[in-house]
Design a protein around this motif. Sequence first.
Motif, PDB file in Angstrom:
ATOM      1  N   VAL A  76      -8.084  39.468  60.315  1.00  0.00           N
ATOM      2  CA  VAL A  76      -7.894  38.077  59.880  1.00  0.00           C
ATOM      3  C   VAL A  76      -6.476  37.626  60.208  1.00  0.00           C
ATOM      4  O   VAL A  76      -5.503  38.355  59.992  1.00  0.00           O
ATOM      5  CB  VAL A  76      -8.179  37.954  58.365  1.00  0.00           C
ATOM      6  CG1 VAL A  76      -7.735  36.604  57.843  1.00  0.00           C
ATOM      7  CG2 VAL A  76      -9.666  38.174  58.096  1.00  0.00           C
ATOM      8  N   ASP A  77      -6.351  36.424  60.741  1.00  0.00           N
ATOM      9  CA  ASP A  77      -5.049  35.934  61.201  1.00  0.00           C
ATOM     10  C   ASP A  77      -4.140  35.510  60.058  1.00  0.00           C
ATOM     11  O   ASP A  77      -2.930  35.738  60.099  1.00  0.00           O
ATOM     12  CB  ASP A  77      -5.268  34.754  62.158  1.00  0.00           C
ATOM     13  CG  ASP A  77      -6.033  35.171  63.405  1.00  0.00           C
ATOM     14  OD1 ASP A  77      -5.397  35.597  64.376  1.00  0.00           O
ATOM     15  OD2 ASP A  77      -7.271  35.081  63.391  1.00  0.00           O
ATOM     16  N   HIS A  78      -4.701  34.872  59.036  1.00  0.00           N
ATOM     17  CA  HIS A  78      -3.912  34.435  57.882  1.00  0.00           C
ATOM     18  C   HIS A  78      -4.736  34.632  56.616  1.00  0.00           C
ATOM     19  O   HIS A  78      -5.928  34.299  56.581  1.00  0.00           O
ATOM     20  CB  HIS A  78      -3.518  32.960  58.000  1.00  0.00           C
ATOM     21  CG  HIS A  78      -2.679  32.643  59.196  1.00  0.00           C
ATOM     22  ND1 HIS A  78      -1.342  32.959  59.289  1.00  0.00           N
ATOM     23  CD2 HIS A  78      -3.007  32.053  60.376  1.00  0.00           C
ATOM     24  CE1 HIS A  78      -0.876  32.564  60.462  1.00  0.00           C
ATOM     25  NE2 HIS A  78      -1.867  32.009  61.135  1.00  0.00           N
ATOM     26  N   ILE A  79      -4.104  35.157  55.575  1.00  0.00           N
ATOM     27  CA  ILE A  79      -4.765  35.393  54.299  1.00  0.00           C
ATOM     28  C   ILE A  79      -4.060  34.586  53.220  1.00  0.00           C
ATOM     29  O   ILE A  79      -2.827  34.615  53.112  1.00  0.00           O
ATOM     30  CB  ILE A  79      -4.731  36.896  53.929  1.00  0.00           C
ATOM     31  CG1 ILE A  79      -5.473  37.710  54.997  1.00  0.00           C
ATOM     32  CG2 ILE A  79      -5.368  37.131  52.554  1.00  0.00           C
ATOM     33  CD1 ILE A  79      -5.303  39.206  54.856  1.00  0.00           C
ATOM     34  N   ILE A  80      -4.844  33.866  52.429  1.00  0.00           N
ATOM     35  CA  ILE A  80      -4.303  33.040  51.347  1.00  0.00           C
ATOM     36  C   ILE A  80      -4.863  33.536  50.017  1.00  0.00           C
ATOM     37  O   ILE A  80      -6.084  33.631  49.853  1.00  0.00           O
ATOM     38  CB  ILE A  80      -4.675  31.549  51.526  1.00  0.00           C
ATOM     39  CG1 ILE A  80      -4.145  31.022  52.859  1.00  0.00           C
ATOM     40  CG2 ILE A  80      -4.134  30.714  50.367  1.00  0.00           C
ATOM     41  CD1 ILE A  80      -4.617  29.611  53.176  1.00  0.00           C
ATOM     42  N   ASN A  81      -3.980  33.864  49.094  1.00  0.00           N
ATOM     43  CA  ASN A  81      -4.391  34.230  47.741  1.00  0.00           C
ATOM     44  C   ASN A  81      -4.614  32.942  46.958  1.00  0.00           C
ATOM     45  O   ASN A  81      -3.668  32.229  46.634  1.00  0.00           O
ATOM     46  CB  ASN A  81      -3.319  35.095  47.073  1.00  0.00           C
ATOM     47  CG  ASN A  81      -3.765  35.642  45.725  1.00  0.00           C
ATOM     48  OD1 ASN A  81      -4.380  34.927  44.924  1.00  0.00           O
ATOM     49  ND2 ASN A  81      -3.450  36.898  45.463  1.00  0.00           N
ATOM     50  N   TYR A  82      -5.885  32.648  46.657  1.00  0.00           N
ATOM     51  CA  TYR A  82      -6.180  31.354  46.036  1.00  0.00           C
ATOM     52  C   TYR A  82      -5.751  31.291  44.572  1.00  0.00           C
ATOM     53  O   TYR A  82      -5.652  30.205  44.003  1.00  0.00           O
ATOM     54  CB  TYR A  82      -7.663  30.996  46.182  1.00  0.00           C
ATOM     55  CG  TYR A  82      -8.647  31.924  45.503  1.00  0.00           C
ATOM     56  CD1 TYR A  82      -8.896  31.833  44.142  1.00  0.00           C
ATOM     57  CD2 TYR A  82      -9.364  32.867  46.249  1.00  0.00           C
ATOM     58  CE1 TYR A  82      -9.823  32.671  43.520  1.00  0.00           C
ATOM     59  CE2 TYR A  82     -10.285  33.698  45.640  1.00  0.00           C
ATOM     60  CZ  TYR A  82     -10.510  33.600  44.274  1.00  0.00           C
ATOM     61  OH  TYR A  82     -11.422  34.435  43.665  1.00  0.00           O
TER      62      TYR A  82
END
Length: 362
Positions: free
Chosen positions: A225-231
């Motif tokens: 995955v290129d970018h991971i966001i912790n919601y």
Amino acid sequence: MKPKPHSITMAHVSIPKTAGQWKVGGKGGADTLKYSEQPAPEIGDNQVLVKLRGASLNYRDIVISRGHYPWGFKPGIVPGSDGAGIILAVGKHVTRFRPGDKVVTMLNPQHIAGPVTRGISGFGTGASVDGTFRSVGVFNEHGLVAMPQGLTFTEAATLCCAGLTAWNALFGLPGKQVSAGQWVLTQGTGGVSIFAVQFAKAVGARVIATTSSSEKGKLLEKLGVDHIINYRETPEWGSEVRKLTGGDGVDVIVEVAGPISIKQSVASVKLDGLIVVVGSVGSGDAKEMPSLLDCWMNLFTTRGVWVGNRLQMEDMCRAVEGNLEKLRPVLDPKVFSLDQLKEAYEYLESGKHQAKVGIEIE
């Protein structure tokens, strides 16, 4: 009517006289599941007898066990849509398979090609017809697909619902199939989302994924995955997605959470982009959900997906077989046996799993 003995072709293996199976005994969830040994099912002219060797769980199974499945199910159903195994015998009119073939089941066994219909949507493995949480089962030949070579039975079983749903979400709408260089947004580390990551990366797309923890993010990193966001840390993650895509937004969103996330999905999608709604595993205030007018205001398309058809599944299985290094299904490290089905239901419902929860069948 019992078939005549000469109407069945059998593999060079013994045909079991009994089958272990689970049935849904009420509407109280996993506690109502009942296990028993029953005579092996009889085979019809257009059916095959399958020794099941692997299965996997979906939230659909939990919903059915609680009596909330909106498309109907019969009382005392053998649950489970996802299964893989070896054909032991075939009825006299069967042409697609032979004894000894390895096969994978379909959730909608009547959905061969084209768009879904009301009739097809009400006919489901593990809901209206007995499913895969048993040792031996009878299935119509048209509701099975050849199993990809190189997979274990439990890995192959994960393709039936989560795999096909992700494939349909990314490639099922003419003119809007995901292609190299596009941006795809996925949510979490459940089965559909993980398959969507794998399929998108395999065709050269860029992927942004949301997750609830850095621990679950490790699997997303492993898959490229290129970018991971912790919601949890970034609840307004739609604006972060915009930043990561140079202000444009993403081309395709695979929406699995529903009310809890769809507002941010709308904030993330580009003009003329696509939001594919495949489930509603999250919870939230429906008042926060966008209206149909948002499709016009932001010029995006919203598409609902209920798994997919057999032709799509055959395409997906060929793709998996041809690229096992990137597309091997991901199983949660905790794999259960058939006699541990209740524990498997509870584990899935706890949300502690990642990717697919597998069942190995002896």
